[in-house]
Design a protein around this motif. Structure first.
Motif, PDB file in Angstrom:
ATOM      1  N   ASN A  86       0.813  -1.211   0.000  1.00 33.60           N
ATOM      2  CA  ASN A  86       0.000   0.000   0.000  1.00 33.60           C
ATOM      3  C   ASN A  86       0.847   1.263   0.000  1.00 33.60           C
ATOM      4  O   ASN A  86       1.983   1.267   0.466  1.00 33.60           O
ATOM      5  CB  ASN A  86      -1.040  -0.007   1.130  1.00 33.60           C
ATOM      6  CG  ASN A  86      -0.458  -0.001   2.511  1.00 33.60           C
ATOM      7  OD1 ASN A  86       0.295   0.901   2.874  1.00 33.60           O
ATOM      8  ND2 ASN A  86      -0.822  -0.994   3.313  1.00 33.60           N
ATOM      9  N   PHE A 101      -5.114   6.092   2.117  1.00 36.05           N
ATOM     10  CA  PHE A 101      -4.454   5.277   1.106  1.00 36.05           C
ATOM     11  C   PHE A 101      -4.601   5.894  -0.283  1.00 36.05           C
ATOM     12  O   PHE A 101      -5.717   6.146  -0.742  1.00 36.05           O
ATOM     13  CB  PHE A 101      -5.047   3.868   1.079  1.00 36.05           C
ATOM     14  CG  PHE A 101      -4.777   3.057   2.310  1.00 36.05           C
ATOM     15  CD1 PHE A 101      -3.518   2.540   2.555  1.00 36.05           C
ATOM     16  CD2 PHE A 101      -5.800   2.810   3.225  1.00 36.05           C
ATOM     17  CE1 PHE A 101      -3.271   1.788   3.697  1.00 36.05           C
ATOM     18  CE2 PHE A 101      -5.559   2.054   4.358  1.00 36.05           C
ATOM     19  CZ  PHE A 101      -4.284   1.547   4.605  1.00 36.05           C
ATOM     20  N   LEU A 104      -3.691   0.535  -3.080  1.00 35.95           N
ATOM     21  CA  LEU A 104      -3.392  -0.731  -2.417  1.00 35.95           C
ATOM     22  C   LEU A 104      -3.347  -1.800  -3.498  1.00 35.95           C
ATOM     23  O   LEU A 104      -4.321  -1.981  -4.242  1.00 35.95           O
ATOM     24  CB  LEU A 104      -4.446  -1.093  -1.369  1.00 35.95           C
ATOM     25  CG  LEU A 104      -4.727  -0.041  -0.292  1.00 35.95           C
ATOM     26  CD1 LEU A 104      -5.934   0.817  -0.692  1.00 35.95           C
ATOM     27  CD2 LEU A 104      -4.980  -0.680   1.064  1.00 35.95           C
ATOM     28  N   TYR A 123      -8.143  -0.389  -4.468  1.00 33.82           N
ATOM     29  CA  TYR A 123      -7.391  -1.628  -4.630  1.00 33.82           C
ATOM     30  C   TYR A 123      -7.145  -1.929  -6.102  1.00 33.82           C
ATOM     31  O   TYR A 123      -7.991  -1.667  -6.956  1.00 33.82           O
ATOM     32  CB  TYR A 123      -8.151  -2.792  -4.008  1.00 33.82           C
ATOM     33  CG  TYR A 123      -7.720  -3.119  -2.598  1.00 33.82           C
ATOM     34  CD1 TYR A 123      -6.649  -3.978  -2.352  1.00 33.82           C
ATOM     35  CD2 TYR A 123      -8.383  -2.568  -1.514  1.00 33.82           C
ATOM     36  CE1 TYR A 123      -6.257  -4.282  -1.065  1.00 33.82           C
ATOM     37  CE2 TYR A 123      -8.001  -2.873  -0.215  1.00 33.82           C
ATOM     38  CZ  TYR A 123      -6.934  -3.727   0.002  1.00 33.82           C
ATOM     39  OH  TYR A 123      -6.550  -4.016   1.281  1.00 33.82           O
TER      40      TYR A 123
END
Length: 246
Positions: A86, A101, A104, A123
Motif C-alpha cells: 500500500n 491510502f 493498495l 485496490y
C-alpha cells in the motif's frame, strides 16, 4: 480471542463489535518526508494532512496477509492469504489520527475486487512475488488491472533482528501506530477502525529498484534515503466502515 491491550492507543476502542481479523507478516515500512503542499490536492478536503515537525510523509508498506477471517465464522477461502503493497499518507479527522491510502495492490484478483467494493478503497490486482533468501526479503509487484494507473515496485530489504517498541512522541511511533483509515465514496467520508498491539519494530534497510506506485499518483518523492522499519508479524482486528461526514 485477541487480548485487548489498549493503553498504547490514542483513542478508545469502538463500542460496536469488530468483524474480521488479519495477520500481517514481513511488514516493511518505507517512508519519505514531503512538503504538505505537494499532496494537499491529492487528499480529500475534509481530511487534515497530519505532519511531524512540519513535514507530511508518504509511506510504501509491503507485507503479506494470512489468517484473513470473518469473526466467529471462517477463513475467507479466496483471500485468506495474499501479499499486498500500500501507498499512504497520514491524516486526522475530528482529532482521530489515521491513514489515507492512495493505492493498495493485492496479489489476488478476487480479494482486490472484494476489498475495493466492501472497503471503498483504491485496490488494484497485481502480480506480487515475495522471496526470502539469506535474511533478505524481496517484494516484486506488477499491476495487472487494465486501464488503471501504472504501478510497478521492486525492492529488497533486511532487518537487524533486534526488536523495540517506539517511544511516545517519536517519529517511529507517529509513522507506525495508526488505528484507523479514512476513505471517501460518493463525496462522503468513512472511517474504518483497526486494533492491534503495539508494533515490535526492527531497524531495517533496503534497496528499491523500481517504484512507479507513487509517481503514478502525480507525487514526486525526494532524493533522500527513506526511513525503514520492519515488523515480523502482527494480528489485527478490523471494524466495519462507518460514515463520519455526509
Amino acid at each position: 480471542m485477541m487480548k485487548m491491550q489498549t493503553n498504547h492507543r490514542p483513542y478508545p476502542l469502538p463500542i460496536r463489535p469488530w468483524i474480521m481479523t488479519q495477520t500481517w507478516n514481513d511488514v516493511f515500512f518505507i517512508h519519505w518526508p514531503v512538503d504538505f503542499d505537494d499532496i494537499r490536492d491529492k487528499v480529500p478536503k475534509p481530511l487534515y494532512i497530519d505532519t511531524f515537525n512540519g513535514r507530511a510523509w508518504i509511506g510504501i508498506v509491503p507485507f503479506h496477509i494470512t489468517d484473513f477471517k470473518v469473526r466467529d465464522i471462517f477463513s475467507i477461502p479466496f483471500s485468506s492469504a495474499f501479499p499486498e503493497i500500500n501507498v499512504r499518507t497520514y491524516v486526522t479527522y475530528n482529532n482521530k489520527p489515521g491513514v489515507y491510502f492512495f493505492s493498495l495492490d493485492a496479489g489476488h484478483w478476487m480479494a482486490s475486487v472484494a476489498a475495493r467494493t466492501a472497503a471503498r478503497l483504491p485496490y488494484f490486482f497485481s502480480k506480487i512475488d515475495v522471496a526470502k533468501k539469506n535474511g533478505i526479503i524481496t517484494y516484486k509487484s506488477s499491476r495487472q488491472d487494465t486501464n488503471r494507473l501504472d504501478g510497478e515496485f521492486e525492492g529488497s530489504f533486511s532487518s537487524d533482528h533486534t526488536t523495540y517498541k517506539s517511544e511516545k512522541g517519536s517519529l517511529d511511533e507517529w509513522l507506525t501506530e495508526r488505528y484507523c483509515f479514512y476513505t471517501t465514496y460518493r463525496n462522503k467520508l468513512y472511517r474504518c477502525d483497526i486494533h492491534h498491539e503495539k508494533w515490535e519494530l526492527q531497524k531495517a534497510e533496503g534497496e528499491i529498484l523500481t517504484n512507479t506506485l507513487v509517481s503514478s499518483q502525480g507525487i514526486t518523492l525526494p532524493d533522500d534515503k527513506p526511513v525503514f522499519h520492519y515488523a515480523s508479524r502482527k494480528k489485527a482486528l478490523i471494524w466495519p466502515l462507518i460514515q463520519v461526514r455526509k
